[in-house]
Design an enzyme around this catalytic site. Sequence first.
Site, PDB file in Angstrom:
ATOM      1  N   SER A 184      15.911 -25.712 -10.209  1.00 45.65           N
ATOM      2  CA  SER A 184      16.383 -26.819 -11.053  1.00 45.65           C
ATOM      3  C   SER A 184      16.200 -28.095 -10.244  1.00 45.65           C
ATOM      4  O   SER A 184      16.115 -28.041  -9.005  1.00 45.65           O
ATOM      5  CB  SER A 184      17.867 -26.608 -11.364  1.00 45.65           C
ATOM      6  OG  SER A 184      18.426 -27.794 -11.875  1.00 45.65           O
TER       7      SER A 184
ATOM      8  N   TYR B 122      26.407 -24.715  -9.381  1.00 46.32           N
ATOM      9  CA  TYR B 122      25.046 -24.532  -9.920  1.00 46.32           C
ATOM     10  C   TYR B 122      24.029 -25.149  -8.965  1.00 46.32           C
ATOM     11  O   TYR B 122      23.028 -24.513  -8.618  1.00 46.32           O
ATOM     12  CB  TYR B 122      24.972 -25.181 -11.304  1.00 46.32           C
ATOM     13  CG  TYR B 122      23.640 -25.010 -11.999  1.00 46.32           C
ATOM     14  CD1 TYR B 122      23.324 -23.812 -12.640  1.00 46.32           C
ATOM     15  CD2 TYR B 122      22.708 -26.045 -12.040  1.00 46.32           C
ATOM     16  CE1 TYR B 122      22.101 -23.651 -13.295  1.00 46.32           C
ATOM     17  CE2 TYR B 122      21.490 -25.892 -12.682  1.00 46.32           C
ATOM     18  CZ  TYR B 122      21.198 -24.693 -13.310  1.00 46.32           C
ATOM     19  OH  TYR B 122      19.990 -24.552 -13.959  1.00 46.32           O
TER      20      TYR B 122
HETATM   21  P1  NDP Z   1      20.222 -19.407 -21.283  1.00 45.63           P
HETATM   22  O1  NDP Z   1      21.688 -19.553 -21.096  1.00 45.63           O
HETATM   23  O2  NDP Z   1      19.607 -19.687 -22.603  1.00 45.63           O
HETATM   24  O3  NDP Z   1      19.758 -17.944 -20.826  1.00 45.63           O
HETATM   25  C1  NDP Z   1      20.247 -17.392 -19.635  1.00 45.63           C
HETATM   26  C2  NDP Z   1      19.798 -15.956 -19.516  1.00 45.63           C
HETATM   27  O4  NDP Z   1      20.462 -15.384 -18.383  1.00 45.63           O
HETATM   28  C3  NDP Z   1      20.189 -15.124 -20.736  1.00 45.63           C
HETATM   29  O5  NDP Z   1      19.199 -14.163 -20.994  1.00 45.63           O
HETATM   30  C4  NDP Z   1      21.485 -14.491 -20.274  1.00 45.63           C
HETATM   31  O6  NDP Z   1      21.832 -13.284 -20.939  1.00 45.63           O
HETATM   32  C5  NDP Z   1      21.138 -14.205 -18.818  1.00 45.63           C
HETATM   33  N1  NDP Z   1      22.363 -13.933 -18.076  1.00 45.63           N
HETATM   34  C6  NDP Z   1      23.447 -14.741 -17.930  1.00 45.63           C
HETATM   35  N2  NDP Z   1      24.423 -14.084 -17.273  1.00 45.63           N
HETATM   36  C7  NDP Z   1      23.943 -12.849 -17.004  1.00 45.63           C
HETATM   37  C8  NDP Z   1      24.502 -11.702 -16.369  1.00 45.63           C
HETATM   38  N3  NDP Z   1      25.751 -11.675 -15.915  1.00 45.63           N
HETATM   39  N4  NDP Z   1      23.735 -10.587 -16.276  1.00 45.63           N
HETATM   40  C9  NDP Z   1      22.482 -10.571 -16.766  1.00 45.63           C
HETATM   41  N5  NDP Z   1      21.910 -11.609 -17.392  1.00 45.63           N
HETATM   42  C10 NDP Z   1      22.645 -12.730 -17.515  1.00 45.63           C
HETATM   43  O7  NDP Z   1      19.579 -20.327 -20.155  1.00 45.63           O
HETATM   44  P2  NDP Z   1      18.123 -20.983 -19.992  1.00 45.63           P
HETATM   45  O8  NDP Z   1      17.113 -20.171 -20.718  1.00 45.63           O
HETATM   46  O9  NDP Z   1      18.259 -22.413 -20.237  1.00 45.63           O
HETATM   47  O10 NDP Z   1      17.930 -20.826 -18.405  1.00 45.63           O
HETATM   48  C11 NDP Z   1      17.016 -19.939 -17.809  1.00 45.63           C
HETATM   49  C12 NDP Z   1      16.884 -20.329 -16.353  1.00 45.63           C
HETATM   50  O11 NDP Z   1      16.352 -21.656 -16.261  1.00 45.63           O
HETATM   51  C13 NDP Z   1      18.199 -20.353 -15.584  1.00 45.63           C
HETATM   52  O12 NDP Z   1      17.985 -19.858 -14.285  1.00 45.63           O
HETATM   53  C14 NDP Z   1      18.553 -21.830 -15.538  1.00 45.63           C
HETATM   54  O13 NDP Z   1      19.366 -22.136 -14.441  1.00 45.63           O
HETATM   55  C15 NDP Z   1      17.173 -22.453 -15.435  1.00 45.63           C
HETATM   56  N6  NDP Z   1      17.086 -23.845 -15.847  1.00 45.63           N
HETATM   57  C16 NDP Z   1      17.219 -24.189 -17.171  1.00 45.63           C
HETATM   58  C17 NDP Z   1      17.090 -25.505 -17.572  1.00 45.63           C
HETATM   59  C18 NDP Z   1      17.230 -25.926 -18.999  1.00 45.63           C
HETATM   60  O14 NDP Z   1      17.184 -27.144 -19.276  1.00 45.63           O
HETATM   61  N7  NDP Z   1      17.384 -25.024 -19.954  1.00 45.63           N
HETATM   62  C19 NDP Z   1      16.785 -26.570 -16.596  1.00 45.63           C
HETATM   63  C20 NDP Z   1      16.679 -26.107 -15.235  1.00 45.63           C
HETATM   64  C21 NDP Z   1      16.813 -24.794 -14.902  1.00 45.63           C
HETATM   65  P3  NDP Z   1      22.690 -13.275 -22.332  1.00 45.63           P
HETATM   66  O15 NDP Z   1      21.665 -13.505 -23.425  1.00 45.63           O
HETATM   67  O16 NDP Z   1      23.284 -11.931 -22.377  1.00 45.63           O
HETATM   68  O17 NDP Z   1      23.690 -14.388 -22.238  1.00 45.63           O
END
Ligand code: NDP
Length: 252
Positions: free
Chosen positions: A152, A165
């Site tokens: 990020s 985070y």
């Molecule tokens: P979402 O919240 O849409 O998705 C997160 C994913 O992580 C989901 O599939 C979720 O599963 C999974 N997850 C969360 N907790 C757990 C757990 N305990 N065990 C297993 N899986 C888990 O987030 P994004 O798609 O936005 O983010 C994806 C990545 O990109 C992350 O690493 C985030 O930090 C990074 N990021 C995102 C940005 C953005 O603007 N969106 C910007 C910068 C970085 P479930 O569906 O079950 O909740």
Amino acid sequence: MHYQPQRDLLRNHIILVTGASNGIGKEAALTYARYGARVILLGRSEDKLQSVAAQIASEGGQAASLFTLDMAICTPADCQHLADRIAELYPRLDGVLHNAGVLGDVCPMSEQQPAVWDNVMQVNVNATFYLTQALLPLLLNAESGSLVFTSSSVGRQGRANWGAYAASKFATEGMMQVLAEEYQNRLRVNCINPGGTRTQMRASAFPSEDPQKLKTPADIMPLYLWLMGDDSRRKTGMSFDAQPGRKPGISQ
Ligand code: NDP
């Protein structure tokens, strides 16, 4: 990023995606399958993973495997057990996308709840490390494996209120750099910073932001494809922006 991948870029590639149930990870899994990969979906909700696998099948992709793992509570032994089950089905992993992550609380450091802090570190750092350690032998079985972490902008430059985070994403960048040096010429290891992207996590971080002003997960897939395919073969130890030139913070 202007990248026009070959339609069969990922043919014969076996790629594992964490957090494949939603947001960017779901889109990455669907995209990899569209470019010919056999995808292994990892997440905590079997129902959500099954619906992603069904979508891959309905689009004519290779049958996906799915495995559930709750990264908030998993141990190193759980991750090893998972890797053993994967190894019974697949001889190697050509790619691993560490995408799963949680945001925690957006508030000043003095107000960060230790339990929430621990949860962010457990999911974003510890479980990601346990999984990496367990999956490394499978990655090293590939001719040109690609290990991709998700960072990020606050993992490179700290920002007020991003507490756990930001610290977890600095740790992610560090993990990537250490591994890249340790596995030079054997495995490429890089980070992607997606940049502000229209997902549930983004909406939680910036509730007042208009989501229509953000790129969608599909828009940022060129970098995700490039890093998994052979066109990035010589790149390692680097942190890439999926939206180069985008100013961090809220979209106006
Ligand atoms: P979402 O919240 O849409 O998705 C997160 C994913 O992580 C989901 O599939 C979720 O599963 C999974 N997850 C969360 N907790 C757990 C757990 N305990 N065990 C297993 N899986 C888990 O987030 P994004 O798609 O936005 O983010 C994806 C990545 O990109 C992350 O690493 C985030 O930090 C990074 N990021 C995102 C940005 C953005 O603007 N969106 C910007 C910068 C970085 P479930 O569906 O079950 O909740």
